[in-house]
Design a protein around this motif. Structure first.
Motif, short mmCIF file in Angstrom:
data_model
loop_
_atom_site.label_atom_id
_atom_site.label_comp_id
_atom_site.label_asym_id
_atom_site.label_seq_id
_atom_site.Cartn_x
_atom_site.Cartn_y
_atom_site.Cartn_z
N LYS A 130 -1.22 -9.45 -10.54
CA LYS A 130 -0.21 -9.12 -11.50
C LYS A 130 -0.62 -7.61 -11.53
CE LYS A 130 1.49 -9.03 -16.01
NZ LYS A 130 1.42 -9.60 -17.36
N TRP A 131 -1.87 -7.15 -11.56
CA TRP A 131 -2.22 -5.90 -11.81
C TRP A 131 -2.19 -4.69 -10.81
CZ3 TRP A 131 -1.20 -5.99 -16.58
CH2 TRP A 131 -1.48 -7.18 -17.60
N VAL A 132 -2.57 -5.11 -9.69
CA VAL A 132 -2.82 -4.30 -8.29
C VAL A 132 -2.02 -4.75 -7.19
CG1 VAL A 132 -4.62 -3.51 -6.63
CG2 VAL A 132 -5.02 -4.01 -9.31
N ARG A 133 -1.25 -3.88 -6.63
CA ARG A 133 -0.40 -3.83 -5.65
C ARG A 133 -0.89 -2.96 -4.50
NH1 ARG A 133 5.08 -2.35 -3.67
NH2 ARG A 133 5.08 -0.96 -5.70
N PRO A 134 -1.50 -3.66 -3.15
CA PRO A 134 -1.78 -2.55 -2.30
C PRO A 134 -0.87 -1.83 -1.48
CG PRO A 134 -1.99 -4.72 -1.46
CD PRO A 134 -1.78 -4.92 -2.96
N LEU A 135 -1.01 -0.69 -1.10
CA LEU A 135 0.32 -0.03 -0.59
C LEU A 135 0.12 0.45 0.86
CD1 LEU A 135 1.40 2.21 -3.72
CD2 LEU A 135 2.40 0.01 -2.93
N GLU A 136 1.00 0.66 1.54
CA GLU A 136 0.90 1.37 2.96
C GLU A 136 0.36 2.85 2.52
OE1 GLU A 136 4.32 1.19 5.32
OE2 GLU A 136 4.57 -1.20 5.26
N ILE A 137 -0.23 3.53 3.65
CA ILE A 137 -0.88 4.87 3.43
C ILE A 137 0.44 5.87 3.14
CG2 ILE A 137 -2.11 6.85 4.65
CD1 ILE A 137 -3.63 4.13 3.61
N SER A 138 1.75 5.34 3.92
CA SER A 138 2.67 6.34 3.92
C SER A 138 3.12 6.55 2.42
CB SER A 138 3.87 5.94 4.63
OG SER A 138 4.26 4.59 4.22
N ALA A 139 2.90 5.63 1.58
CA ALA A 139 3.34 5.58 0.17
C ALA A 139 3.02 6.77 -0.61
CB ALA A 139 2.72 4.24 -0.71
N VAL A 140 1.78 7.43 -0.28
CA VAL A 140 1.56 8.91 -1.07
C VAL A 140 2.41 9.71 -0.68
CG1 VAL A 140 -0.23 10.57 -1.31
CG2 VAL A 140 -1.06 8.01 -0.87
N GLU A 141 2.68 10.19 0.53
CA GLU A 141 3.54 11.26 0.78
C GLU A 141 5.09 10.85 0.29
OE1 GLU A 141 5.15 13.91 4.74
OE2 GLU A 141 3.61 12.51 4.85
N ASN A 168 -3.43 14.41 3.70
CA ASN A 168 -2.79 13.03 3.95
C ASN A 168 -3.70 12.16 4.87
OD1 ASN A 168 -0.79 11.17 2.88
ND2 ASN A 168 0.49 11.34 4.63
N ASP A 169 -4.04 12.69 5.92
CA ASP A 169 -5.09 11.93 6.87
C ASP A 169 -6.19 11.58 6.47
OD1 ASP A 169 -5.57 14.72 6.95
OD2 ASP A 169 -6.45 14.69 8.86
N HIS A 170 -6.67 11.92 5.20
CA HIS A 170 -7.75 11.42 4.89
C HIS A 170 -7.46 10.12 3.91
CE1 HIS A 170 -10.37 15.34 4.69
NE2 HIS A 170 -10.05 15.11 5.95
N VAL A 171 -6.45 9.90 3.48
CA VAL A 171 -6.17 8.89 2.70
C VAL A 171 -6.38 7.36 3.63
CG1 VAL A 171 -4.30 7.58 1.43
CG2 VAL A 171 -4.17 10.13 1.44
N ALA A 172 -7.27 6.61 2.94
CA ALA A 172 -7.49 5.20 3.61
C ALA A 172 -7.14 3.87 2.95
CB ALA A 172 -9.01 5.40 3.86
N GLU A 173 -6.97 4.15 1.56
CA GLU A 173 -6.55 3.11 0.71
C GLU A 173 -5.59 3.63 -0.35
OE1 GLU A 173 -9.34 -0.12 -0.26
OE2 GLU A 173 -10.98 0.98 0.75
N VAL A 174 -4.49 2.82 -0.73
CA VAL A 174 -3.42 3.31 -1.72
C VAL A 174 -3.22 2.07 -2.41
CG1 VAL A 174 -1.42 4.51 -2.51
CG2 VAL A 174 -2.59 4.88 -0.06
N TYR A 175 -3.18 2.12 -3.99
CA TYR A 175 -2.97 1.10 -4.68
C TYR A 175 -1.95 1.52 -5.75
CZ TYR A 175 -7.04 -1.25 -2.69
OH TYR A 175 -7.68 -1.70 -1.64
N ALA A 176 -0.83 0.61 -6.16
CA ALA A 176 -0.10 0.71 -7.34
C ALA A 176 -0.78 -0.12 -8.42
CB ALA A 176 1.32 0.20 -7.23
#
Length: 357
Positions: free
Chosen positions: A226-237, A290-298
């Motif tokens: 419920k609390w954490v959704r893993p996102l694709e790297i492209s999500a930041v941009e 942006n190329d340093h981003v390895a993991e992204v979460y909502a």
């Protein structure tokens, strides 16, 4: 072990590379940025560098006398620059803060170890800065005077902060490695239960510490729940561009072990340059590798005012690069952050199998 260059060698390298940024030259010389600065203590070649007391209890009240300045905090992957004045400072042995409409800092004083006041002639005229580094010589926080700053106060502020020791060079220690993701599978259910009982986002770090985890470890452990959704790297941009398009206000955090700097407001002028995603607004700049981003979460955390929903990104060492929350419209009591929640909901999701283990 390669011998470090002498102060004279460092100064010569600076003369030989006049256009190179200090951080890049320090990397080239295999020294810290603070060592590069300390090699130039004194007055030479149109530059005046003074060692100052770096403790925020002395530094923050002094900086407030300089009027409007630019505050800069960075980590390895992001640079956060905010124009404003240093307002109310609250001291604390372990954590301190500057709270203001534009410059908003969360300070961890033990990392404020080396400080310098720097005056140097540049192609754009005289540049005056105050710079603070940690025990390893890495930058913690910098303050840049602007055209509209109180330059008449500069000399008195530097004199007030000047350290008795003005000898060239400094001693640095080896940088503390970034803690990798740490989690405790046996406490997974407890984490989820206690997460749901939170009433303030600040309770999260106490919770994970109590359970033998850190932020990234907890996110990995319950990714897809419920609390954490893993996102694709492209999500930041995607998020940065979408926030700009919709004029959504944000609360954007960039920090390092010694300082966290917070921007409150919109992200309007977005410019992508190679690996850099840049926000270039009148009083706020963000420069993100942006190329340093390895993991992204909502991430969602319960609070008394409703859910606090954020996008959080990490590098491949496990360090937090940036956190972004939605900001309510201060002039609209009915603002329930529905637009922000939809922006986050629309971001591309990773499958559970793609989450790092």
């Amino acid at each position: 072990m390669t011998q470090k260059p002498s102060a004279a060698d460092i100064r010569q390298a600076k003369l030989d590379n006049p256009k190179m940024r200090d951080r890049d030259l320090a990397d080239k010389l295999a020294i810290s940025e603070a060592e590069l600065v300390a090699a130039h203590l004194g007055q030479r070649n149109g530059e005046v560098i003074t060692r100052i007391n770096p403790h925020p209890d002395q530094l923050m009240p002094a900086i407030s006398k300089l009027g409007e300045v630019m505050a800069l905090t960075r980590n390895f992957s992001a640079v956060h620059e905010r124009v404003g004045t240093y307002g109310k400072y609250t001291s604390g042995a372990h954590a301190a803060m500057v709270v203001g409409h534009e410059i908003d800092l969360r300070i961890f004083p033990k990392h404020w170890v080396h400080g310098f006041a720097i005056e140097q002639e540049t192609d754009r005229g005289l540049r005056r800065t105050l710079q603070v580094f940690d025990a390893a010589g890495d930058a913690v926080h910098k303050v840049f005077m602007r055209e509209g700053s109180n330059h008449d106060a500069w000399a008195a502020v530097v004199a007030e902060l000047t350290d008795a020791d003005q000898s060239e060079g400094i001693d640095v220690v080896e940088a503390t490695p970034i803690e990798p993701a740490k989690w405790n599978p046996a406490k997974r259910d407890v984490l989820l239960q206690e997460w749901g009982k939170m009433t303030d986002t600040h309770q999260f770090m106490r919770l994970t510490s109590k359970l033998g985890m850190n932020r990234l470890g907890a996110y990995r452990l319950v990714a897809g729940e419920k609390w954490v959704r893993p996102l694709e790297i492209s999500a930041v941009e995607t998020l940065i561009n979408r926030v700009s398009e919709l004029k959504q206000r944000t609360i954007l955090f960039v920090g390092n072990p010694g300082n966290i700097q917070i921007h409150w407001g919109r992200l309007d002028n977005i410019k992508n340059m190679g690996p850099w995603v840049n926000v270039l607004d009148e009083r706020f700049d963000l420069h993100l590798r942006n190329d340093h981003v390895a993991e992204v979460y909502a991430v969602e955390k319960p609070t008394k005012r409703g859910p606090a929903v954020s996008l959080e990104c990490f590098d491949n060492r496990g360090m937090t690069i940036m956190q972004v929350f939605g900001m309510r419209d201060p002039n609209n009591d009915a603002d329930d952050l529905a637009q922000w929640h939809q922006i986050i909901a629309d971001l591309p999701t990773l499958t559970k199998e793609e989450v790092p283990a």
